[in-house]
Scaffold this active site. Structure first.
Site, PDB file in Angstrom:
ATOM      1  N   ARG A 227      -3.972 -11.184  16.118  1.00 36.57           N
ATOM      2  CA  ARG A 227      -3.373 -12.419  16.421  1.00 36.57           C
ATOM      3  C   ARG A 227      -3.281 -12.426  18.021  1.00 36.57           C
ATOM      4  O   ARG A 227      -3.075 -11.386  18.684  1.00 36.57           O
ATOM      5  CB  ARG A 227      -2.030 -12.561  15.784  1.00 36.57           C
ATOM      6  CG  ARG A 227      -1.879 -12.745  14.275  1.00 36.57           C
ATOM      7  CD  ARG A 227      -2.696 -14.419  14.114  1.00 36.57           C
ATOM      8  NE  ARG A 227      -2.507 -14.849  12.902  1.00 36.57           N
ATOM      9  CZ  ARG A 227      -3.268 -14.483  11.488  1.00 36.57           C
ATOM     10  NH1 ARG A 227      -4.165 -13.853  11.864  1.00 36.57           N
ATOM     11  NH2 ARG A 227      -2.856 -14.940  10.402  1.00 36.57           N
ATOM     12  N   GLU A 256      -4.855 -21.807  19.875  1.00 32.98           N
ATOM     13  CA  GLU A 256      -6.092 -22.129  18.837  1.00 32.98           C
ATOM     14  C   GLU A 256      -6.024 -23.626  18.722  1.00 32.98           C
ATOM     15  O   GLU A 256      -5.330 -24.281  17.911  1.00 32.98           O
ATOM     16  CB  GLU A 256      -6.306 -21.214  17.936  1.00 32.98           C
ATOM     17  CG  GLU A 256      -6.115 -19.688  18.129  1.00 32.98           C
ATOM     18  CD  GLU A 256      -6.145 -18.744  17.045  1.00 32.98           C
ATOM     19  OE1 GLU A 256      -6.298 -19.247  15.983  1.00 32.98           O
ATOM     20  OE2 GLU A 256      -6.088 -17.584  17.333  1.00 32.98           O
ATOM     21  N   HIS A 275     -11.765 -17.376  15.928  1.00 31.80           N
ATOM     22  CA  HIS A 275     -10.892 -16.952  14.586  1.00 31.80           C
ATOM     23  C   HIS A 275     -11.793 -17.192  13.417  1.00 31.80           C
ATOM     24  O   HIS A 275     -11.288 -17.871  12.528  1.00 31.80           O
ATOM     25  CB  HIS A 275      -9.569 -18.052  14.739  1.00 31.80           C
ATOM     26  CG  HIS A 275      -8.439 -17.193  13.487  1.00 31.80           C
ATOM     27  ND1 HIS A 275      -7.162 -17.624  14.070  1.00 31.80           N
ATOM     28  CD2 HIS A 275      -8.421 -16.386  12.556  1.00 31.80           C
ATOM     29  CE1 HIS A 275      -6.637 -16.689  13.139  1.00 31.80           C
ATOM     30  NE2 HIS A 275      -7.238 -16.020  12.558  1.00 31.80           N
TER      31      HIS A 275
END
Length: 313
Positions: A227, A256, A275
């Site tokens: 993360r 993000e 991601h």
């Protein structure tokens, strides 16, 4: 008939599993607070991607009984608070472990061979410059794995065939034949590649910051598929710009999607992905089916197998 909200892609990946179980399934592109409220305030179960679930949302969803994460991390949901509202929070441990582990090893290989830099130069027509770059063999190098859950263990097993020395940092020392447990400082100082697979918690926020980056070799590389919060992003930008470390491969970020003005886009020593480390057909099916089964269990009055809280307490 109880209503559930799930991502459209998850409904397809499960071949409409929840509809076949008798639920009224409402599909959305990605469940966020505004979408959930606009779709069904009387929803009983929601399959969540990574959008935050605000604590003030529970009172607006009086029938809600379960939030099932499509994935492993659940840092975007306050699971303890959810329990006080009588809502189960679940995840899908191990569902994406192989896909993320394979991507971590891929990233290490890309950084070791400087493949991204070579490919970029070639796309720019600078073939002679690309041919002047030299990478490194993994054989004989040291890889540090921070976090030794399902993903970290899979990474260690995959790397065992490359002839590397593997160092492991984890709060719990699980039995392993694929590496040596050390403290974080030792791992950072000795590793040529550091790959992060630790959960995002208050305790791990900025686990890798200015001090930790300064401990790493100037020839070392950092891989983050955990993360964004685990790394102090500004400290990493500085470390990469000043060549305190050689390179990085990043799949997760503080914000993000990564903002268009992020300095990372201008760096030739950073390999970026949005991601997507778990974006494989197999991992998607595993996560979708796992989350769907957790919704069914909770709405059937059972305790979900992969609950991360307990509203019954």
């Amino acid at each position: 008939m109880q209503k559930v909200i799930i991502p459209e892609i998850a409904d397809k990946q499960t071949d409409h599993y929840l509809s076949k179980k008798g639920y009224e399934v409402l599909t959305v592109t990605s469940p966020d607070a505004a979408t959930i409220l606009a779709t069904a305030p009387d929803v009983a179960g929601i399959m969540m991607f990574v959008s935050p679930f605000p604590n003030d949302l529970y009172d607006k969803l009086p029938n809600l009984k379960v939030l099932a994460r499509y994935g492993v991390g659940y840092d975007s949901i306050d699971a303890e608070y959810a329990a006080t509202k009588g809502v189960w929070v679940t995840n899908t441990p191990g569902a994406n472990a192989i896909s993320v582990a394979e991507n971590a090893v891929t990233d290490i290989m890309l950084l070791s061979k400087r493949s991204y830099e070579m490919s970029t130069l070639m796309h720019q027509g600078k073939i002679r410059t690309a041919k002047q770059l030299f990478g490194h063999e993994l054989l004989g190098s040291t890889v540090g794995i921070v976090g030794y859950g399902h993903i970290g263990q899979a990474v260690a097993k995959m790397l065992s065939g490359f002839g590397v020395k593997t160092l492991i940092y984890n709060r719990t020392k699980r039995p392993t034949e694929y590496g040596e447990y050390v403290d974080l400082e030792t791992l950072l100082k000795q590793s040529d590649y550091v790959t992060l697979h630790i959960a995002a918690t208050k305790q791990t926020e900025h686990l890798i910051g200015e001090k930790e980056l300064a401990m790493m070799k100037t020839s070392a590389s950092l891989v983050n598929l955990a993360r964004g919060s685990v790394v102090d992003e500004q400290a990493l930008i500085t470390a990469l710009n000043t060549h305190q470390i050689a390179s990085a491969a990043l799949d997760v970020f503080d914000e993000e999607p990564l903002p268009a003005d992020s300095p990372f886009y201008k760096m030739d020593n950073v390999f970026l992905t949005p991601h997507t480390a778990s974006n494989t057909v197999e991992a998607g099916q595993n996560m979708a089916f796992g989350a769907a089964k957790m919704i069914d269990a909770a709405l059937s009055g059972q305790k979900p197998e992969w609950a991360v809280n307990d509203p019954q307490l």
